[in-house]
Design an enzyme around this catalytic site. Structure first.
Site, short mmCIF file in Angstrom:
data_model
loop_
_atom_site.label_atom_id
_atom_site.label_comp_id
_atom_site.label_asym_id
_atom_site.label_seq_id
_atom_site.Cartn_x
_atom_site.Cartn_y
_atom_site.Cartn_z
N HIS A 160 5.07 -12.15 4.42
CA HIS A 160 5.52 -11.08 5.31
C HIS A 160 5.57 -9.79 4.51
CE1 HIS A 160 7.95 -8.48 7.77
NE2 HIS A 160 9.00 -8.55 6.96
N HIS A 192 5.54 -5.06 4.96
CA HIS A 192 5.64 -3.87 5.81
C HIS A 192 4.44 -2.95 5.52
CE1 HIS A 192 10.36 -4.29 5.90
NE2 HIS A 192 9.73 -5.38 6.33
N GLU A 211 14.81 -13.41 6.29
CA GLU A 211 13.85 -13.85 7.31
C GLU A 211 13.52 -15.34 7.23
OE1 GLU A 211 13.65 -11.86 9.49
OE2 GLU A 211 13.06 -9.83 8.90
N HIS A 260 8.07 -3.10 12.73
CA HIS A 260 8.49 -3.81 11.53
C HIS A 260 7.33 -4.02 10.55
CE1 HIS A 260 11.18 -7.33 9.91
NE2 HIS A 260 10.49 -6.74 8.95
N TYR A 310 -15.53 -8.06 13.95
CA TYR A 310 -15.55 -9.53 14.07
C TYR A 310 -14.53 -10.20 13.15
CZ TYR A 310 -18.22 -9.74 9.77
OH TYR A 310 -18.60 -9.62 8.46
N TYR A 353 -17.76 -21.43 7.53
CA TYR A 353 -18.08 -20.36 6.57
C TYR A 353 -17.36 -20.56 5.24
CZ TYR A 353 -18.46 -15.79 4.42
OH TYR A 353 -18.70 -14.78 3.54
C1 LIG Z 1 15.75 -5.24 5.92
C2 LIG Z 1 14.74 -6.17 5.36
O1 LIG Z 1 13.93 -5.45 4.47
C3 LIG Z 1 13.87 -6.80 6.41
O2 LIG Z 1 12.90 -5.88 6.84
C4 LIG Z 1 13.14 -8.05 6.00
O3 LIG Z 1 12.24 -8.36 7.03
C5 LIG Z 1 12.33 -7.88 4.75
O4 LIG Z 1 11.17 -7.54 4.80
C6 LIG Z 1 12.92 -8.17 3.41
O5 LIG Z 1 14.12 -8.87 3.51
P1 LIG Z 1 14.58 -9.93 2.40
O6 LIG Z 1 14.72 -9.19 1.10
O7 LIG Z 1 15.90 -10.43 2.92
O8 LIG Z 1 13.51 -10.97 2.31
ZN ZN Z 2 10.52 -7.19 6.91
#
Ligand SMILES: C[C@H](O)[C@@H](O)[C@@H](O)C(=O)COP(=O)(O)O
Ligand code: ZN
Length: 218
Positions: free
Chosen positions: A92, A94, A73, A155, A113, A209
């Site tokens: 990032h 999940h 990513e 995602h 809020y 704040y």
């Molecule tokens: C398939 C991957 O998991 C995808 O979801 C990506 O967005 C992720 O979260 C981890 O990928 P990397 O290990 O390539 O950073």
């Molecule tokens: Zn991901």
């Protein structure tokens, strides 16, 4: 800051993300702005196995040492830095409730809020595109133009911050909001929301704040 120190901070953030229950397996990735590009986690290596030497430098054009494989990513991380000059760290994951709301393809409205912590009166949901693609990074750039966090349809979540601590804090906060949204959605839909006038008041208050505590949130 020195590269190795930043690399250690990235790894600690990844481990903390798992401790907070925001991630599983090799899902997710973390970066910090560095020189003309960023330092980012490698692709597909479990966080517990990471050492400083795994963290990859990717420049603004996406170039990197060919002996290393950056996160798949890397494009949307670069897009976040390009779109938001206030962003110096990107997280990032999940996280389960964020991913669940993203499957419903809904933004998180102003149900509480604290939604203002992401910079506005809702947390958007960027349209689906295959992971790792330029198309996904283009959707991310649009979603982050006026917000510090966005869901990614089918995602997960992206959260930005001035530093890793703030980006991780926001990621956790959005996961709590997503959980709250799902809890209330189970009872009523649409869920009652705060009006734009009140959210504008909160956004104004958030500008000052916690300033006395340095890295306080939001
Ligand atoms: C398939 C991957 O998991 C995808 O979801 C990506 O967005 C992720 O979260 C981890 O990928 P990397 O290990 O390539 O950073
Ligand atoms: Zn991901």
């Amino acid at each position: 800051m020195e590269r190795n120190t930043l690399a250690r901070q990235i790894i600690n953030t990844c481990l903390e993300m798992t401790i907070l229950g925001l991630n599983q397996g090799t899902a997710g990735n973390v970066s910090v702005r560095y020189q003309e590009g960023m330092l980012i986690t490698p692709s597909g290596i479990p966080y517990e196995k990471l050492t400083e030497s795994h963290i990859v430098y990717v420049d603004a054009e996406g170039n990197h040492d060919k002996t290393q494989l950056p996160s798949s990513e890397w494009r949307f991380h670069l897009a976040a830095y390009h779109t938001r000059s206030d962003t110096h760290a990107v997280v990032h994951n999940h996280a389960i409730h964020c991913a669940a709301v993203s499957i419903l393809n809904r933004p998180i409205p102003a149900i509480h809020y604290m939604v203002a912590a992401a910079g506005g009166n809702s947390i958007p949901c960027a349209p689906y595109a295959t992971f790792g693609t330029s198309e996904l990074s283009e959707h991310v750039a649009v979603a982050l133009k006026h917000r510090k966090a966005t869901l990614l349809q089918h995602h997960g979540l992206i959260a930005c911050g001035e530093n890793l601590e703030k980006a991780l804090w926001l990621a956790h906060e959005v996961e709590v909001l997503a959980q709250l949204y799902l809890c209330t959605l189970a009872i009523t839909d649409p869920v009652p929301v705060l009006d734009d006038e009140e959210m504008a008041v909160v956004l104004e208050k958030f500008k000052t704040y916690g300033l006395q505590c340095g890295p306080a949130q939001p």
